[in-house]
Design an enzyme around this catalytic site. Structure first.
Site, PDB file in Angstrom:
ATOM      1  CG  HIS A   1     -12.792  -3.609   7.158  1.00 51.20           C
ATOM      2  ND1 HIS A   1     -13.357  -2.359   7.146  1.00 51.20           N
ATOM      3  CD2 HIS A   1     -12.187  -3.741   8.363  1.00 51.20           C
ATOM      4  CE1 HIS A   1     -13.121  -1.771   8.297  1.00 51.20           C
ATOM      5  NE2 HIS A   1     -12.424  -2.577   9.068  1.00 51.20           N
TER       6      HIS A   1
ATOM      7  NE  ARG B   1      -7.286  -9.645  -6.299  1.00 48.66           N
ATOM      8  CZ  ARG B   1      -8.352  -9.035  -5.809  1.00 48.66           C
ATOM      9  NH1 ARG B   1      -9.440  -8.941  -6.529  1.00 48.66           N
ATOM     10  NH2 ARG B   1      -8.355  -8.509  -4.606  1.00 48.66           N
TER      11      ARG B   1
ATOM     12  CE  LYS C   1      -3.725  -2.166   2.640  1.00 52.53           C
ATOM     13  NZ  LYS C   1      -4.791  -2.549   1.743  1.00 52.53           N
TER      14      LYS C   1
ATOM     15  CD  GLU D   1      -5.337   5.401   4.273  1.00 52.05           C
ATOM     16  OE1 GLU D   1      -6.462   4.964   4.554  1.00 52.05           O
ATOM     17  OE2 GLU D   1      -4.720   5.042   3.265  1.00 52.05           O
TER      18      GLU D   1
HETATM   19  P1  ADP Z   1      -7.701  -4.275   2.060  1.00 55.33           P
HETATM   20  O1  ADP Z   1      -6.471  -4.307   1.221  1.00 55.33           O
HETATM   21  O2  ADP Z   1      -7.558  -5.058   3.322  1.00 55.33           O
HETATM   22  O3  ADP Z   1      -8.960  -4.577   1.283  1.00 55.33           O
HETATM   23  P2  ADP Z   1      -8.370  -1.419   1.871  1.00 55.33           P
HETATM   24  O4  ADP Z   1      -7.386  -0.330   2.038  1.00 55.33           O
HETATM   25  O5  ADP Z   1      -8.821  -1.719   0.475  1.00 55.33           O
HETATM   26  O6  ADP Z   1      -7.817  -2.749   2.575  1.00 55.33           O
HETATM   27  O7  ADP Z   1      -9.642  -1.111   2.760  1.00 55.33           O
HETATM   28  C1  ADP Z   1     -10.700  -2.045   2.939  1.00 55.33           C
HETATM   29  C2  ADP Z   1     -11.911  -1.347   3.550  1.00 55.33           C
HETATM   30  O8  ADP Z   1     -11.565  -0.733   4.807  1.00 55.33           O
HETATM   31  C3  ADP Z   1     -12.468  -0.202   2.710  1.00 55.33           C
HETATM   32  O9  ADP Z   1     -13.357  -0.654   1.716  1.00 55.33           O
HETATM   33  C4  ADP Z   1     -13.158   0.630   3.776  1.00 55.33           C
HETATM   34  O10 ADP Z   1     -14.380   0.018   4.140  1.00 55.33           O
HETATM   35  C5  ADP Z   1     -12.214   0.507   4.974  1.00 55.33           C
HETATM   36  N1  ADP Z   1     -11.212   1.616   5.004  1.00 55.33           N
HETATM   37  C6  ADP Z   1      -9.966   1.617   4.466  1.00 55.33           C
HETATM   38  N2  ADP Z   1      -9.338   2.801   4.657  1.00 55.33           N
HETATM   39  C7  ADP Z   1     -10.188   3.588   5.328  1.00 55.33           C
HETATM   40  C8  ADP Z   1     -10.130   4.946   5.849  1.00 55.33           C
HETATM   41  N3  ADP Z   1      -9.054   5.710   5.707  1.00 55.33           N
HETATM   42  N4  ADP Z   1     -11.228   5.408   6.496  1.00 55.33           N
HETATM   43  C9  ADP Z   1     -12.324   4.646   6.672  1.00 55.33           C
HETATM   44  N5  ADP Z   1     -12.439   3.376   6.226  1.00 55.33           N
HETATM   45  C10 ADP Z   1     -11.395   2.833   5.567  1.00 55.33           C
END
Ligand code: ADP
Length: 499
Positions: A237, A294, A118, A202
């Site tokens: 999530h 992907r 990330k 974040e």
């Molecule tokens: P992963 O790689 O585990 O899927 P992501 O960064 O894509 O992680 O985040 C997955 C989910 O977590 C998002 O769809 C959202 O619901 C929540 N999320 C991620 N970052 C944030 C943030 N900064 N604030 C609020 N929710 C977040």
């Protein structure tokens, strides 16, 4: 590059079938690989050739890149499609496939590497003018400084593992006093789950929507986007309901997000199909989250609203052909909704409920697509993701797609395991979902098991269990067991009762 004549699909279940179907339409032969648990699986029967690569645990079968490459070479396949999950985002595998003289139907190992972290992804994307969630730029090395930054961006904040995925490796910190404790936990979790303790901070967006953009690139530097998918209904999530287009984006924001997604892809010289994920706040400001390198589970909703077969274009670009689609030729037509049918019990916080599919009858009809890998009487193996199917409906507009979904859910007959279908029906009927005014907290905010309308399944399961016990008892006496699926059929009137 030569045209592909035979593809090995390094995956199982619905996605293996999905890829093979397009290959067959293109006149390309298919090879399935399978584990001992999947001997009777549909993808094995569908493929032109199939090879068992090991025991049930994926570490001994679907994750054995070396064996898979060896099978591809032995059977004369010229390309490997990794599907999603398993080896699909493994840069080492993608590299090894190429080194073996085969085509990897996906992006370059370098793109996978950059977007797999990330932090590296954010760094690459920061060369372009892409909105990011406020936070720390790199991995946290100085805790005092990190605390200072957290104070500046404002609590609550989120500590995230750089190597995290699948919704794991995230910790919310509500107030400064909790910072140290949560940081310790986040780092130790990141080390134990991902073998990499790098974490970053974040701003926690309190009421976010998850909206992602589908991109497609070729090996000549052309990159286009195929609009958005809204995936805010999540548990743990992880997505469970998706749709395209989003009910809330304006054409201007859609275009801006599309442009940003193409730039994210450009920042890592991306080719193949990929997804750029954004988080969108209440004011519809969007921020780059990460890129998945992907084909996504939820890709069918994009296929339905654009009329584009994504797998076909993945194959074309893997062959080295220039993109056969131009941005200006793409338009959104109609609306598509997908629900993931998991063998999980919504009444017990979505715990997996694997077992045998005693009854399994798919919905059909106008605007209904079912991507699955099971048949009645089959067992859902405990070793893999418990997704049974993806149910996708398409309508002229959102309302029609939702109505079709409710109808299709009611037609879907599954017994033997609990599924997410009743939960998905609850979502479809819920006024927040209907209005489009919902966020990633949908489940936490609105869902409790008592909200599930009593389905005939509960009664049915009780009766089926009683009946099965009785039949088994009689069978034992007569030393003749019924064939699977036979006994529950005897009480089919229970299924026909409507809620
Ligand atoms: P992963 O790689 O585990 O899927 P992501 O960064 O894509 O992680 O985040 C997955 C989910 O977590 C998002 O769809 C959202 O619901 C929540 N999320 C991620 N970052 C944030 C943030 N900064 N604030 C609020 N929710 C977040």
């Amino acid at each position: 590059m030569p045209d592909i004549k035979k593809i090995l699909v390094a995956n199982r279940g619905e996605i293996a079938l999905r890829v093979m179907r397009t290959a067959r339409e293109m006149g390309i032969a298919t090879v399935a690989v399978y584990s001992e648990a999947d001997r009777h699986a549909l993808h094995v029967r569908y493929a032109d050739e199939a090879v068992c690569i090991g025991p049930a645990p994926s570490s001994e079968s679907y994750l054995r890149g070396d064996k898979i490459i060896e099978v591809a070479q032995r059977l004369g396949a010229d390309a490997i499609h990794p599907g999603y999950g398993f080896l699909s985002e493994n840069a080492g595998f993608s590299r090894a496939v190429r080194e073996a003289g085969l085509i990897f139907i996906g992006p370059s190992p370098e793109s996978i590497e950059v977007m797999g972290s990330k932090l590296a992804a954010k760094k690459a994307a920061s060369q372009y003018n892409i909105p990011m969630v406020p936070g720390t730029e790199g991995a946290i090395t100085d805790r005092a400084e990190a605390k200072l930054i957290s104070g500046e961006i404002g609590y609550p904040i989120l500590i995230k593992a750089s190597a995290g995925g699948g919704g794991k490796g995230m910790r919310i910190v509500e107030k400064p006093e909790d910072f140290d404790e949560q940081m310790d936990r986040a780092v130790s979790e990141a080390v134990s789950s991902f073998g990499d303790g790098s974490v970053f901070i974040e701003k926690y967006i309190t009421s976010p929507k998850h909206i992602e953009i589908q991109v497609l690139g070729d090996q000549h530097g052309n990159i286009i986007h195929l609009f958005e998918r809204e995936c805010s209904v999540q548990r743990r999530h992880q997505k469970v309901v998706e749709e395209a287009p989003s009910a809330v984006l304006t054409p201007e924001i859609r275009e801006a997000m599309g442009r940003s997604a193409v730039e994210v892809a450009r920042s890592c010289q991306y080719y193949g199909a990929g997804t750029v994920e954004f988080i969108v706040d209440e004011a519809l400001n969007f921020y780059f989250l990460e890129m998945n390198t992907r084909l996504q589970v939820e890709h069918p909703v994009t296929e339905l609203i654009t009329g584009v077969d994504l797998v076909k274009h993945m194959i074309y670009v893997a062959e080295g052909k220039p993109l056969a689609l131009r941005q200006e030729d793409l338009a959104i037509k109609g609306h598509a909704v997908e629900v993931r049918v998991y063998a999980e019990d919504p009444a017990t916080n979505f715990l997996p409920d694997v077992g045998t599919l005693h009854t399994y009858v798919r919905p059909q009809g106008n605007g209904v697509r079912v991507d699955d890998g099971f048949e009645q009487g089959m067992e859902i193996p405990i070793h893999y993701d418990p997704m049974i199917a993806k149910l996708i409906t398409y309508g002229q507009d959102r309302e029609e797609a939702i109505q079709k979904m409710i109808r299709a859910i009611d037609e879907y007959q599954i017994t033997g395991v609990q599924t997410t279908l009743p939960f998905c029906r609850f979502v479809m009927e819920h006024e927040a979902f209907r209005s489009g005014n919902f966020d990633t907290h949908f489940v936490a905010k609105y869902f409790t098991p008592d909200k599930l309308s009593p389905t005939p399944d509960a009664d049915y399961r009780q009766v089926a269990a009683l009946l099965t016990a009785r039949v088994l008892e009689q069978g034992r006496k007569r030393a003749a067991l019924p064939t699977p699926g036979e006994a529950p059929g005897a009480v089919s009137k229970w299924r026909n009762r409507k809620n």
